[in-house]
Design an enzyme around this catalytic site. Structure first.
Site, PDB file in Angstrom:
ATOM      1  N   ASP A  17       0.865  -1.169   0.000  1.00  0.00           N
ATOM      2  CA  ASP A  17       0.000   0.000   0.000  1.00  0.00           C
ATOM      3  C   ASP A  17       0.916   1.237   0.000  1.00  0.00           C
ATOM      4  O   ASP A  17       2.125   1.131   0.222  1.00  0.00           O
ATOM      5  CB  ASP A  17      -0.890  -0.019   1.249  1.00  0.00           C
ATOM      6  CG  ASP A  17      -1.756   1.210   1.380  1.00  0.00           C
ATOM      7  OD1 ASP A  17      -2.386   1.612   0.384  1.00  0.00           O
ATOM      8  OD2 ASP A  17      -1.772   1.801   2.478  1.00  0.00           O
ATOM      9  N   ASP A 174      -1.764  -0.725   5.971  1.00  0.00           N
ATOM     10  CA  ASP A 174      -1.994  -0.076   7.258  1.00  0.00           C
ATOM     11  C   ASP A 174      -3.472  -0.020   7.609  1.00  0.00           C
ATOM     12  O   ASP A 174      -3.840  -0.113   8.769  1.00  0.00           O
ATOM     13  CB  ASP A 174      -1.406   1.340   7.280  1.00  0.00           C
ATOM     14  CG  ASP A 174      -2.169   2.294   6.385  1.00  0.00           C
ATOM     15  OD1 ASP A 174      -2.781   3.255   6.899  1.00  0.00           O
ATOM     16  OD2 ASP A 174      -2.153   2.099   5.161  1.00  0.00           O
TER      17      ASP A 174
END
Length: 228
Positions: A17, A174
């Site tokens: 990400d 996250d």
């Protein structure tokens, strides 16, 4: 790092990400949303913008529609975009441990891709401004798929671009939405929470949760050190 289960295999690729994981941008994003909404006289519940972390534009719009009409949402997006672009031109701070992790993977020839809810061309601009773009073999964004996170499409597309089986890929996230996307794609997921911490329903996915990217590196070292 508390006791975390060892990785089950040497990953054929690692898929990252971007916001909140590699680049410390989520705080800036939330500040821009808050400033733009305040300037427009829009009152939203405390902590509202935390719900938008890791989501694509369409899902953010659905959340906003619970409180304001479509015309104001369009103006809010535009104003927030302008604020965010102004603050990110020079690049944003990196999350601790990201360069060490990327250097390790590069040294051992492990393919790397980005899978981000940020759209193009903003994603490439942010990666370039932060000095991260040269580390990656592919960058997949929500512009490239029909269904953004938490759907698995972005991660599946990233694996496809690298020519790797998703089941042999490690995904680093996250946010809750991104973690769900990675798990749904059949990847081994490690979550490094930033602003939003996993609740019981997310922990039930059974993925690994660590404190930092330094911990991710520690999980990879035994496999990479043993590789021929």
């Amino acid at each position: 790092m508390s006791e975390i289960a060892a990785l089950p295999f040497r990953p054929d690729a690692v898929i990252f990400d971007m916001d909140g994981l590699m680049i410390d941008s989520e705080r800036v994003s939330i500040a821009c949303w808050s400033e733009a909404s305040a300037a427009m006289g829009i009152a939203l519940p405390d902590g509202f913008f935390l719900q938008m972390v890791g989501l694509g534009d369409r899902d953010c719009e659905r959340l906003l529609l619970q409180h304001i009409d479509e015309a104001r949402i369009a103006s809010l997006f535009s104003n927030c975009h302008d604020l965010y672009e102004a603050r990110t031109q020079a690049g944003l701070p990196l999350r601790p441990g990201i360069l060490e992790l990327l250097d390790l993977l590069k040294t051992h020839g492990v393919p790397r891709a980005v899978a981000t809810s940020t759209r193009q061309p903003r994603a490439n601009r942010k990666l370039a401004a932060s000095g991260l773009l040269p580390y990656f073999d592919a960058v997949v964004t929500s512009s490239d798929v029909q269904h953004p996170k938490p759907a698995p499409d972005i991660y599946l597309r990233a694996a496809q671009q690298l020519g790797k089986d998703p089941a042999r890929c490690l995904a680093l996230e996250d946010s809750p939405a991104g973690t769900r996307a990675a798990v749904a794609a059949g990847m081994t997921a490690i979550q490094v929470p930033d602003l939003v911490h996993p609740d019981d329903s997310l922990r039930a996915l059974g993925h690994r949760i660590v404190d930092s990217l330094h911990d991710v590196r520690a999980l990879l070292v035994p496999w990479l050190a043993a590789a021929p």
